[in-house]
Design a protein around this motif. Structure first.
Motif, PDB file in Angstrom:
ATOM      1  N   PRO A  27       0.764  -1.252   0.073  1.00  0.00           N
ATOM      2  CA  PRO A  27       0.056  -0.031   0.009  1.00  0.00           C
ATOM      3  C   PRO A  27       0.802   1.111  -0.075  1.00  0.00           C
ATOM      4  N   ALA A  28       0.221   2.233  -0.574  1.00  0.00           N
ATOM      5  CA  ALA A  28       1.166   3.560  -0.689  1.00  0.00           C
ATOM      6  C   ALA A  28       1.283   4.268   0.696  1.00  0.00           C
ATOM      7  N   PRO A  29       2.173   4.843   1.052  1.00  0.00           N
ATOM      8  CA  PRO A  29       2.584   5.344   2.462  1.00  0.00           C
ATOM      9  C   PRO A  29       1.492   6.357   2.832  1.00  0.00           C
ATOM     10  N   VAL A  30       1.305   6.438   3.922  1.00  0.00           N
ATOM     11  CA  VAL A  30       0.419   7.471   4.643  1.00  0.00           C
ATOM     12  C   VAL A  30       1.151   8.399   5.303  1.00  0.00           C
ATOM     13  N   PHE A  31       0.944  10.016   4.851  1.00  0.00           N
ATOM     14  CA  PHE A  31       1.730  11.107   5.188  1.00  0.00           C
ATOM     15  C   PHE A  31       0.980  11.644   6.294  1.00  0.00           C
ATOM     16  N   SER A  32       1.576  12.457   7.260  1.00  0.00           N
ATOM     17  CA  SER A  32       1.058  13.175   8.240  1.00  0.00           C
ATOM     18  C   SER A  32       1.846  14.323   8.554  1.00  0.00           C
ATOM     19  N   LEU A  33       1.448  15.579   9.065  1.00  0.00           N
ATOM     20  CA  LEU A  33       2.026  16.782   9.267  1.00  0.00           C
ATOM     21  C   LEU A  33       2.436  16.784  10.869  1.00  0.00           C
ATOM     22  N   SER A  34       3.638  17.205  11.183  1.00  0.00           N
ATOM     23  CA  SER A  34       4.073  17.200  12.505  1.00  0.00           C
ATOM     24  C   SER A  34       4.874  18.796  12.786  1.00  0.00           C
ATOM     25  N   PRO A  35       4.435  19.638  13.578  1.00  0.00           N
ATOM     26  CA  PRO A  35       3.355  19.020  14.646  1.00  0.00           C
ATOM     27  C   PRO A  35       1.894  19.299  13.826  1.00  0.00           C
ATOM     28  N   ALA A  36       0.805  19.037  14.387  1.00  0.00           N
ATOM     29  CA  ALA A  36      -0.654  19.228  14.027  1.00  0.00           C
ATOM     30  C   ALA A  36      -0.983  20.589  14.246  1.00  0.00           C
ATOM     31  N   GLN A  60       9.089  14.904  -2.738  1.00  0.00           N
ATOM     32  CA  GLN A  60       9.136  16.427  -2.665  1.00  0.00           C
ATOM     33  C   GLN A  60       7.613  17.026  -1.916  1.00  0.00           C
ATOM     34  N   VAL A  61       7.970  17.987  -0.983  1.00  0.00           N
ATOM     35  CA  VAL A  61       6.851  18.747  -0.419  1.00  0.00           C
ATOM     36  C   VAL A  61       6.981  20.242  -0.894  1.00  0.00           C
ATOM     37  N   THR A  62       5.684  20.807  -1.286  1.00  0.00           N
ATOM     38  CA  THR A  62       5.649  21.852  -1.617  1.00  0.00           C
ATOM     39  C   THR A  62       4.648  22.759  -0.518  1.00  0.00           C
ATOM     40  N   TRP A  63       5.165  23.517   0.222  1.00  0.00           N
ATOM     41  CA  TRP A  63       4.660  24.343   1.370  1.00  0.00           C
ATOM     42  C   TRP A  63       4.111  25.648   0.850  1.00  0.00           C
ATOM     43  N   SER A  64       3.006  25.968   1.647  1.00  0.00           N
ATOM     44  CA  SER A  64       2.279  27.190   1.152  1.00  0.00           C
ATOM     45  C   SER A  64       1.226  27.599   2.245  1.00  0.00           C
ATOM     46  N   THR A  65       0.906  28.927   2.352  1.00  0.00           N
ATOM     47  CA  THR A  65      -0.052  29.657   3.222  1.00  0.00           C
ATOM     48  C   THR A  65      -0.883  30.393   2.410  1.00  0.00           C
ATOM     49  N   GLY A  85      -2.652  36.628  14.632  1.00  0.00           N
ATOM     50  CA  GLY A  85      -3.866  35.782  14.051  1.00  0.00           C
ATOM     51  C   GLY A  85      -3.763  34.380  13.915  1.00  0.00           C
ATOM     52  N   LEU A  86      -4.508  33.868  13.018  1.00  0.00           N
ATOM     53  CA  LEU A  86      -4.378  32.230  12.964  1.00  0.00           C
ATOM     54  C   LEU A  86      -4.563  32.125  11.446  1.00  0.00           C
ATOM     55  N   ALA A  87      -3.720  31.278  10.859  1.00  0.00           N
ATOM     56  CA  ALA A  87      -3.935  30.796   9.461  1.00  0.00           C
ATOM     57  C   ALA A  87      -3.626  29.142   9.329  1.00  0.00           C
ATOM     58  N   ARG A  88      -3.840  28.821   8.066  1.00  0.00           N
ATOM     59  CA  ARG A  88      -3.498  27.277   7.863  1.00  0.00           C
ATOM     60  C   ARG A  88      -2.213  27.381   6.882  1.00  0.00           C
ATOM     61  N   VAL A  89      -1.160  26.384   7.276  1.00  0.00           N
ATOM     62  CA  VAL A  89      -0.088  25.995   6.567  1.00  0.00           C
ATOM     63  C   VAL A  89      -0.678  24.694   5.727  1.00  0.00           C
ATOM     64  N   GLU A  90      -0.072  24.474   4.475  1.00  0.00           N
ATOM     65  CA  GLU A  90      -0.472  23.564   3.599  1.00  0.00           C
ATOM     66  C   GLU A  90       0.829  22.915   3.309  1.00  0.00           C
ATOM     67  N   ALA A  91       0.877  21.410   3.066  1.00  0.00           N
ATOM     68  CA  ALA A  91       2.082  20.859   2.634  1.00  0.00           C
ATOM     69  C   ALA A  91       1.347  19.689   1.425  1.00  0.00           C
ATOM     70  N   ALA A  92       1.934  20.028   0.351  1.00  0.00           N
ATOM     71  CA  ALA A  92       1.364  19.316  -0.832  1.00  0.00           C
ATOM     72  C   ALA A  92       2.412  18.307  -1.192  1.00  0.00           C
ATOM     73  N   VAL A  93       1.995  16.938  -0.946  1.00  0.00           N
ATOM     74  CA  VAL A  93       2.815  15.790  -1.278  1.00  0.00           C
ATOM     75  C   VAL A  93       2.301  14.946  -2.187  1.00  0.00           C
ATOM     76  N   ASP A  95      -0.473  13.944  -4.631  1.00  0.00           N
ATOM     77  CA  ASP A  95      -1.748  14.089  -4.871  1.00  0.00           C
ATOM     78  C   ASP A  95      -2.362  14.341  -3.403  1.00  0.00           C
ATOM     79  N   THR A  96      -1.622  14.418  -2.456  1.00  0.00           N
ATOM     80  CA  THR A  96      -2.121  14.905  -1.054  1.00  0.00           C
ATOM     81  C   THR A  96      -1.833  16.151  -0.348  1.00  0.00           C
ATOM     82  N   THR A  97      -2.800  16.685   0.172  1.00  0.00           N
ATOM     83  CA  THR A  97      -2.567  18.128   0.659  1.00  0.00           C
ATOM     84  C   THR A  97      -3.001  17.936   2.125  1.00  0.00           C
ATOM     85  N   LEU A  98      -1.692  18.338   2.955  1.00  0.00           N
ATOM     86  CA  LEU A  98      -1.788  18.264   4.517  1.00  0.00           C
ATOM     87  C   LEU A  98      -2.051  19.710   5.007  1.00  0.00           C
ATOM     88  N   THR A  99      -2.979  19.702   6.088  1.00  0.00           N
ATOM     89  CA  THR A  99      -2.983  21.248   6.711  1.00  0.00           C
ATOM     90  C   THR A  99      -2.682  21.099   8.268  1.00  0.00           C
TER      91      THR A  99
END
Length: 108
Positions: A27-36, A60-65, A85-93, A95-99
């Motif tokens: 199975p394909a690996p499962v990715f997670s973002l640390s810290p949450a 390769q990871v592409t980071w954005s806000t 304030g608060l905002a979301r960081v996104e990591a694209a790996v 086809d997966t986008t982690l936030t």
């Protein structure tokens, strides 16, 4: 009759299925973002995120806000607060986008 049975058994043995051919793909690996989530006190404070894989290497990871008024993020996942304030960081790996959330001087 005995010769026929022997021939059938040899034929069946010759047609046995190769277990390697039936092996299921890994199975394909499962990715997670640390810290949450990440909290920093004020503008100009910094922090870091990392993508973790349950097995294998992280591609390769592409980071954005979407809110650079709160923080910026570089190509390595390091953030620098630019305002409160608060905002979301996104990591694209692939086809997966982690936030994850980044809180600058604001607790939810």
């Amino acid at each position: 009759m005995r010769a026929l049975m022997t021939c059938l058994m040899l034929a069946l043995a010759a047609c046995s299925v190769d277990p390697v051919a039936l092996a299921q793909p890994e199975p394909a690996p499962v990715f997670s973002l640390s810290p949450a989530a990440l909290y920093v006190n004020a503008p100009s404070d910094t922090g870091s995120f990392a993508v973790v894989a349950d097995r294998g290497e992280v591609p390769q990871v592409t980071w954005s806000t979407r809110n650079a008024n709160v923080f910026t993020v570089d190509a390595s996942g390091h953030i620098t607060a630019t305002g409160y304030g608060l905002a979301r960081v996104e990591a694209a790996v692939g086809d997966t986008t982690l936030t994850a959330m980044v809180y600058v001087g604001v607790l939810p």
